[in-house]
Design an enzyme around this catalytic site. Structure first.
Site, short mmCIF file in Angstrom:
data_model
loop_
_atom_site.label_atom_id
_atom_site.label_comp_id
_atom_site.label_asym_id
_atom_site.label_seq_id
_atom_site.Cartn_x
_atom_site.Cartn_y
_atom_site.Cartn_z
N HIS A 1 -22.64 59.05 -7.17
CA HIS A 1 -24.08 59.09 -6.90
C HIS A 1 -24.88 58.74 -8.16
O HIS A 1 -25.25 59.62 -8.94
CB HIS A 1 -24.45 60.49 -6.38
N HIS B 1 -28.23 56.05 -9.35
CA HIS B 1 -29.25 55.07 -8.96
C HIS B 1 -29.71 54.32 -10.21
O HIS B 1 -29.73 54.86 -11.31
CB HIS B 1 -30.46 55.78 -8.33
N ARG C 1 -32.74 52.65 -7.00
CA ARG C 1 -33.48 53.91 -7.17
C ARG C 1 -33.88 54.46 -5.81
O ARG C 1 -34.50 53.75 -5.00
CB ARG C 1 -34.72 53.65 -8.03
N ALA C 2 -33.55 55.71 -5.55
CA ALA C 2 -33.75 56.27 -4.21
C ALA C 2 -35.23 56.47 -3.92
O ALA C 2 -35.73 56.07 -2.86
CB ALA C 2 -33.00 57.59 -4.08
N HIS D 1 -29.76 59.68 2.29
CA HIS D 1 -30.63 59.93 1.13
C HIS D 1 -32.06 59.51 1.48
O HIS D 1 -32.32 58.34 1.70
CB HIS D 1 -30.13 59.14 -0.08
N HIS E 1 -26.83 65.93 -3.27
CA HIS E 1 -27.45 67.14 -3.81
C HIS E 1 -26.74 68.38 -3.27
O HIS E 1 -27.37 69.33 -2.80
CB HIS E 1 -28.95 67.17 -3.47
N GLU F 1 -25.86 62.07 -10.23
CA GLU F 1 -27.16 61.43 -10.04
C GLU F 1 -27.89 61.22 -11.36
O GLU F 1 -29.12 61.21 -11.40
CB GLU F 1 -28.05 62.19 -9.03
#
Lengths: 335, 335
Positions: free
Chosen positions: A6, A8, A69-70, A176, A221, A282
Site C-alpha cells: 500500500h 501512493h 495518490r488516493a 480505497h 488501514h 502507506e
C-alpha cells in the site's frame, strides 16, 4: 523479501497535480482541458529517490505496490470524461515510476470512476493497465461521491461487470475511498476508516463471494474499525444466520497493516489470521510525523510488525507470501 | 456499584412502535397522526422484567442509563413535527420505566432532530426531560439524514444553541446515530461505528471544547475505530499542529465499553486512560447471540472488563466514578 502492498505516489512532480486543477477548472467553464504537462524522467527520479525509495531503504522494505495518490483520485470532481483523462495521466505516471525503478515499485491503477456512472466505464483502463503496463491490481472507490455515499454497495450487481473483468485478469482490488468533499468527514481520519468499515459490511451482507469465489479485496488501514470490533461482526453474522466470518469472507477479504501504533497492530494480529494480513505502510501518506512516544515515524509499520508475537512462518506470510497469493500477477514481476 | 451507561429500550411494548408506523404513514398521506396508544404499567413492567432487568440481575450490574431505541429514533423520517411527537412519546415511556424501576434505570432522552432543521428545535424537549423527568443526558444524532451526512459537523456553530442548553443544564450527550436509510450502510455494523469515528474527528478538528470547556460527549461502541487507530489520530493531530489528544479532547470526550470481544476491550483499556472509559453493554441491542468461543453473550461486556489488567481504583472509575463525573446529575438520582 518485504512487500509493502500500500503505497501512493504522493510526491509526484508539481505540474501533474497542477494540470489536474487546470483540467477541473476547464471542465467547470466548459473549455477543453489544456495539454498534459511534460514531466521528465529526472523529475520522476528525484521525486522517488528523495521520497519513497529513500524510506524503503531506511526502513528495510524491498518493494512497494504503488498506485496514484488516493485522495487525489477525486472521483466526485468533473465527469466521466475528466475521470478518464485523469486516471490515464495518473496511471501512466505510475507506469513510468515502475519502469524507472522496476525492482522497487509494482503498479496498481486507479480507476476512472464517477459518482453514478456505471463501473463498466472502468474496464478499458483496467485492461490497459494490466495488459500494457503490467499492473497487478486496482484501487476501487466504494464511494465516488466523496462522502455522500450515493452509489450502490459493493455487493450490488452494479459493480459486477468490473468484478468479471478483475476475475478474468486475476487482479485484486484495494477498496480505497478518495478525498471527502463532505464537511462531515476528515479525509484521512474518518472518511478512509469509514470507507473500510462500510466496505467490509457490504461484503458481509451480500452474495458477492458466492458469485465471485476468486475475487479478492484488500481492505486497507488495518480494516478500518473491523478487527477492533471483530466480536461485534462475528455476532452480527451469527444473528443474521450467516456462516462464520472466516468461511464467509476470509477467502476473499484481506487486511493491510496500516495501523500506526503497536497496540493496534497487536490487536490485528490477535484476531485476524496471519493468512489474511498483508504488510503495508502507506508511506508517504496520511501521517508523516515522528511519534514522540517511540521516536520513530508513525507510519514505519515494520517496527510494529517486528514486535508482534508471530512465528517466522507467519511473518513471512504477512511480509511476502500473502501478497504473492492475493496479487497473483506479482510473482511474474518479482521473480 | 456498576453503572451501565448505554442501554436502549429495545423491548418496548409493541403498540409503541406500531404507533410510530401509523404516525409516519399518516404524515406521508397528509393526515393527522392517530392518538397515541394506551400502554399499561403492567405491560411496561413485563417488557423490562423479562428483558433488561433480568439481564442486569444475571450479569451483576446495578443501574442502566436508559434511553429510547437508537435505531428507532429515525430522524430521517417525517418532519420536525413528527420528530417532536415521536421524541415526546419515546421519552415519556423512558420516564415511566425509570419511575417504575427507580433503582435500576436512569433516563436519557432522544432529541426531536430532523435533517436540515436547526437543533434549536431540540431545546424544549431537552429541558422538559431534564427538569420534569429528571433525565441526566441526551442522545445526539450527528447525522439525522440516516447515512447521507447532510448536516454540519458537530463543531459547527449550527449546533451551539443546543450545547449552550446542555452546559446550562449540566448534561452530557452520547453521540449516537440512528437507523441507516442509505443502502451503503448496515445500521448496527458500519453506520453506528462510522458515526462514532466521524464524531471524534469532528471534535478533533474544531474549536468546540475551547468554546464549551465543560461540554461532555460520550462516544459509544468503544469509540468506533478511534482507539484501534489511536496512533493515527495522535499523528494526524500532531501534523495539524494541534495539542496532544489528551489535552485537546480527553477532558470532554469519553468512550464506552460496547466492544464485544476481549481483544478489543484490551486495546481500549491499553490506549485510552481509565478516566475516559465508561462501562456499558448496550444490551439488549445490536448483537444478541452467544459467542461460541466463550459460551457467553457477546454483549455481556462485564465479563471482558473483569479480565482487564486494571487496578481496583481504575475499575471503580470505569464502573461508576466516571459515569458520576460525566453525568453530573446522576449522583442526585443514585445517592
Amino acid at each position: 523479501m518485504i512487500i509493502d502492498c500500500h503505497g501512493h505516489y504522493t510526491t509526484s512532480p508539481r505540474q501533474h497535480e497542477a494540470w489536474r486543477q487546470e483540467q477541473i477548472a476547464a471542465h467547470k467553464e466548459g473549455r477543453a482541458a489544456p495539454n498534459r504537462p511534460a514531466i521528465s524522467d529526472d523529475e520522476i527520479r528525484a521525486s522517488i529517490e528523495g521520497g519513497q525509495l529513500k524510506l524503503q531503504q531506511e526502513r528495510g522494505t524491498d518493494v512497494t505496490i504503488f498506485s496514484p495518490r488516493a485522495a487525489g483520485m477525486g472521483h466526485h470532481l468533473g465527469d466521466a470524461s475528466t475521470s478518464e483523462a485523469w486516471a490515464a495521466a495518473c496511471n501512466e505516471l505510475i507506469h513510468r515510476v515502475c519502469t524507472l525503478f522496476p525492482r522497487n515499485f509494482i503498479g496498481v491503477c486507479m480507476l476512472p470512476q464517477s459518482a453514478g456512472v456505471s463501473p463498466k466505464n472502468c474496464i478499458a483502463e483496467l485492461e490497459r493497465c494490466v495488459n500494457e503496463y503490467g499492473f497487478v491490481g486496482c484501487n476501487l472507490n466504494p464511494d465516488p461521491s466523496g462522502g455522500y455515499w450515493q452509489d450502490p454497495p459493493l455487493g450490488d450487481r452494479y459493480w459486477y461487470p468490473l468484478y468479471e473483468k478483475m476475475v478474468e485478469l486475476d487482479v485484486p482490488a484495494m477498496i480505497h475511498v478518495s478525498m471527502a468533499c463532505n464537511p462531515a468527514f476528515h479525509t484521512t481520519g474518518s472518511h478512509y476508516l469509514n470507507g473500510d468499515t462500510a466496505a467490509f459490511n457490504q461484503c458481509m451482507t451480500s452474495n458477492l463471494f458466492k458469485d465471485f469465489p476468486t475475487l479478492k479485496f484488500i481492505i486497507p488501514h488495518g480494516g478500518g474499525a473491523v478487527p477492533y470490533h471483530w466480536g461485534r461482526f462475528r455476532g452480527l453474522a451469527q444473528d443474521m444466520k450467516l456462516p462464520p466470518l472466516p468461511e464467509l469472507l476470509l477467502h476473499n477479504v484481506f487486511f493491510d497493516t496500516c495501523v500506526y501504533h503497536l497496540p493496534g497492530q497487536e490487536l490485528l494480529a490477535k484476531v485476524i489470521p496471519a493468512e489474511n494480513i498483508l504488510f503495508a505502510s502507506e508511506m508517504i501518506g496520511a501521517v508523516r510525523g515522528i511519534d514522540p512516544e517511540t521516536g520513530h515515524a508513525f507510519d514505519d509499520t515494520k517496527r510494529y510488525v517486528e514486535q508482534l508475537p508471530l512465528s517466522a512462518a507467519d511473518k513471512q506470510k504477512v511480509y511476502e507470501g500473502n501478497a504473492r497469493r492475493v496479487y497473483p500477477r506479482l510473482s511474474a514481476r518479482l521473480g
